[in-house]
Write a protein that holds these residues in place. Structure first.
Motif, short mmCIF file in Angstrom:
data_model
loop_
_atom_site.label_atom_id
_atom_site.label_comp_id
_atom_site.label_asym_id
_atom_site.label_seq_id
_atom_site.Cartn_x
_atom_site.Cartn_y
_atom_site.Cartn_z
N ILE B 31 0.85 -1.21 0.00
CA ILE B 31 0.00 0.00 0.00
C ILE B 31 0.89 1.25 0.00
CG2 ILE B 31 -1.75 1.32 1.33
CD1 ILE B 31 -3.09 -1.20 0.37
N SER B 32 1.96 1.19 0.78
CA SER B 32 2.88 2.32 0.85
C SER B 32 3.50 2.61 -0.53
CB SER B 32 3.96 2.00 1.88
OG SER B 32 5.12 2.74 1.64
N LYS B 33 3.94 1.54 -1.20
CA LYS B 33 4.57 1.71 -2.52
C LYS B 33 3.62 2.23 -3.57
CE LYS B 33 8.40 -1.57 -2.41
NZ LYS B 33 8.84 -2.91 -2.82
N THR B 34 2.32 1.99 -3.36
CA THR B 34 1.35 2.44 -4.37
C THR B 34 0.62 3.72 -3.93
OG1 THR B 34 -0.19 0.83 -3.42
CG2 THR B 34 0.93 0.17 -5.42
N GLY B 35 1.24 4.44 -3.00
CA GLY B 35 0.76 5.78 -2.66
C GLY B 35 -0.23 5.87 -1.52
N VAL B 44 -7.83 -1.39 4.56
CA VAL B 44 -7.87 -2.42 3.51
C VAL B 44 -7.67 -3.80 4.14
CG1 VAL B 44 -6.58 -3.34 1.52
CG2 VAL B 44 -7.20 -0.92 1.59
N PHE B 45 -6.73 -3.88 5.08
CA PHE B 45 -6.45 -5.17 5.71
C PHE B 45 -7.65 -5.66 6.54
CE2 PHE B 45 -4.12 -8.01 8.76
CZ PHE B 45 -3.76 -8.96 7.82
N GLN B 46 -8.30 -4.74 7.23
CA GLN B 46 -9.50 -5.12 8.01
C GLN B 46 -10.55 -5.72 7.08
OE1 GLN B 46 -10.98 -1.67 10.06
NE2 GLN B 46 -9.07 -1.38 11.16
N GLU B 47 -10.75 -5.06 5.95
CA GLU B 47 -11.76 -5.54 5.00
C GLU B 47 -11.36 -6.91 4.45
OE1 GLU B 47 -13.06 -2.44 2.28
OE2 GLU B 47 -13.91 -3.96 0.96
N ALA B 48 -10.06 -7.07 4.19
CA ALA B 48 -9.57 -8.35 3.66
C ALA B 48 -9.76 -9.48 4.68
CB ALA B 48 -8.10 -8.22 3.27
N LEU B 49 -9.55 -9.16 5.96
CA LEU B 49 -9.74 -10.18 7.00
C LEU B 49 -11.20 -10.61 7.08
CD1 LEU B 49 -7.43 -9.02 9.96
CD2 LEU B 49 -7.13 -11.02 8.52
N VAL B 50 -12.11 -9.67 6.86
CA VAL B 50 -13.54 -10.01 6.84
C VAL B 50 -13.82 -10.98 5.68
CG1 VAL B 50 -15.90 -9.12 6.51
CG2 VAL B 50 -14.31 -7.89 7.99
N VAL B 51 -13.28 -10.65 4.51
CA VAL B 51 -13.46 -11.52 3.34
C VAL B 51 -12.87 -12.90 3.62
CG1 VAL B 51 -12.88 -11.87 0.89
CG2 VAL B 51 -13.44 -9.59 1.71
N SER B 66 -0.69 -19.95 0.48
CA SER B 66 -0.56 -19.61 1.90
C SER B 66 -1.59 -18.53 2.28
CB SER B 66 0.84 -19.07 2.19
OG SER B 66 1.01 -17.81 1.59
N GLU B 67 -1.90 -18.46 3.56
CA GLU B 67 -2.86 -17.45 4.03
C GLU B 67 -2.34 -16.04 3.71
OE1 GLU B 67 -2.92 -18.92 8.04
OE2 GLU B 67 -5.00 -19.59 7.82
N LYS B 68 -1.03 -15.88 3.83
CA LYS B 68 -0.42 -14.57 3.57
C LYS B 68 -0.63 -14.17 2.10
CE LYS B 68 4.14 -12.42 3.69
NZ LYS B 68 5.55 -12.64 4.04
N ALA B 69 -0.36 -15.11 1.19
CA ALA B 69 -0.53 -14.83 -0.24
C ALA B 69 -2.00 -14.57 -0.57
CB ALA B 69 0.01 -15.99 -1.06
N TYR B 70 -2.87 -15.34 0.07
CA TYR B 70 -4.31 -15.19 -0.16
C TYR B 70 -4.78 -13.80 0.29
CZ TYR B 70 -9.29 -16.55 0.05
OH TYR B 70 -10.66 -16.64 -0.14
N LEU B 71 -4.32 -13.40 1.48
CA LEU B 71 -4.70 -12.09 2.00
C LEU B 71 -4.12 -10.95 1.15
CD1 LEU B 71 -4.50 -12.72 5.83
CD2 LEU B 71 -6.47 -11.76 4.64
N LEU B 72 -2.90 -11.15 0.69
CA LEU B 72 -2.27 -10.12 -0.15
C LEU B 72 -3.08 -9.94 -1.44
CD1 LEU B 72 0.06 -8.11 -0.47
CD2 LEU B 72 1.43 -9.94 -1.46
N GLY B 73 -3.52 -11.06 -2.01
CA GLY B 73 -4.34 -11.00 -3.23
C GLY B 73 -5.64 -10.25 -2.99
N ILE B 74 -6.29 -10.54 -1.88
CA ILE B 74 -7.57 -9.85 -1.56
C ILE B 74 -7.30 -8.36 -1.38
CG2 ILE B 74 -9.48 -9.64 0.08
CD1 ILE B 74 -8.99 -12.57 0.88
N LYS B 76 -4.91 -6.51 -2.59
CA LYS B 76 -4.61 -5.83 -3.86
C LYS B 76 -5.90 -5.52 -4.61
CE LYS B 76 0.09 -7.38 -4.74
NZ LYS B 76 0.99 -8.21 -5.56
N ASN B 77 -6.82 -6.50 -4.62
CA ASN B 77 -8.11 -6.28 -5.29
C ASN B 77 -8.89 -5.14 -4.66
OD1 ASN B 77 -8.15 -8.14 -7.38
ND2 ASN B 77 -8.74 -9.81 -6.03
N ILE B 78 -8.96 -5.16 -3.33
CA ILE B 78 -9.71 -4.10 -2.62
C ILE B 78 -9.09 -2.74 -2.90
CG2 ILE B 78 -10.32 -3.19 -0.32
CD1 ILE B 78 -10.39 -6.15 0.66
#
Lengths: 88, 177
Positions: B31-35, B44-51, B66-74, B76-78
């Motif tokens: 998120i930091s790298k993309t502004g 964004v992370f809270q929303e991803a954890l809900v999903v 992995s859970e980490k990769a899955y959460l990162l994917g969610i 990025k989409n959000i």
């Protein structure tokens, strides 16, 4: 306005495709005669979405509490420092 | 505070803490790298954890990464969706913005109203429709005599919510984020 729980159950079966063909046809015929039935069906669909929204809201509260603990508890100080470094 | 029941071998608090420590650094960096800023990353992370919770824990979706990769994917989409929504919102006319704000206000008011006036009903509905608890579990948790009584009460509660929604002339789309 009729708001019996049996009608609510029938609408749920209809919306979740658990109603048999005869029941579906009957409900669709009723839709032609009862203009308010369509409104009740739409409101029931909205009710499911509202319940989902409420569930998410509660879950979000729990997640926020965990986040608060991580960002305020001294035992996570190095984690917090690492995260903050990405934004400095 | 009203809470959801535990639906995992760990307590939910432990599950979220573990996921936070494991996955949030990668997400914050992205998120930091993309502004974005820290508050946006947290949101964004809270929303991803809900999903994640809804898909993996409540709906038992099997994940092959992995859970980490899955959460990162969610996340990025959000994040991408939010950024595109911001651009769209900037091009909305004032009237459309007022309408969206009005609907959000009604939705928030109705959520508060339901929480205050029908907590027991809402908890019952939420247990069945959100947590996917069985009627047997509901009967036990809410101390009904049997599954039939729980079923009848569930439909009565749903009718109550439906009546309120009709009264406020809300639609399905009003509750879809």
């Amino acid at each position: 306005m009729k708001t019996s729980w049996t009608e609510t159950a029938r609408i749920e079966d209809y919306l979740t495709h658990q109603e048999d063909i005869e029941g579906c046809l009957l409900l669709e015929a009723q839709l032609q005669l009862d203009a308010e039935l369509a409104q009740r069906i739409a409101a029931q669909q909205a009710s499911y979405a509202l319940i989902q929204a409420h569930g998410r809201q509660l879950l979000r509260k729990e997640i926020k509490a965990v986040e608060h603990k991580i960002f305020h508890d001294t035992c996570y100080a190095s984690f917090k420092k690492k995260i903050r470094s990405f934004f400095s | 505070m009203e809470t959801l029941p535990i639906a995992h071998s760990k307590t939910r608090e432990q599950l979220f803490t573990d996921l936070y420590l494991e996955a949030f650094p990668a997400i914050a960096r992205y998120i930091s790298k993309t502004g974005g800023d820290l508050e946006e990353a947290k949101d964004v992370f809270q929303e991803a954890l809900v999903v994640y919770y809804e898909k993996v824990i409540l709906q038992h979706h099997q994940i092959t990464i992995s859970e980490k990769a899955y959460l990162l994917g969610i996340c990025k989409n959000i994040w991408l969706k939010r950024r595109s929504n911001v651009l769209k919102a900037q091009s909305l006319q004032d009237e459309a913005l007022k309408e969206v704000a009005g609907k959000t206000l009604i939705k928030d008011k109705l959520l508060r109203f339901l929480q205050q006036t029908g907590e027991k009903c809402l908890a019952l509905l939420q247990a069945f429709y959100y947590e996917k608890a069985s009627m047997k579990e509901l009967a036990e948790r809410f101390e009904f005599r049997n599954e039939r009584s729980a079923t009848v009460q569930k439909y009565k509660c749903l009718t109550k919510v439906r009546t309120q929604i009709q009264k406020h002339a809300l639609t399905y789309e009003d509750f879809m984020d």
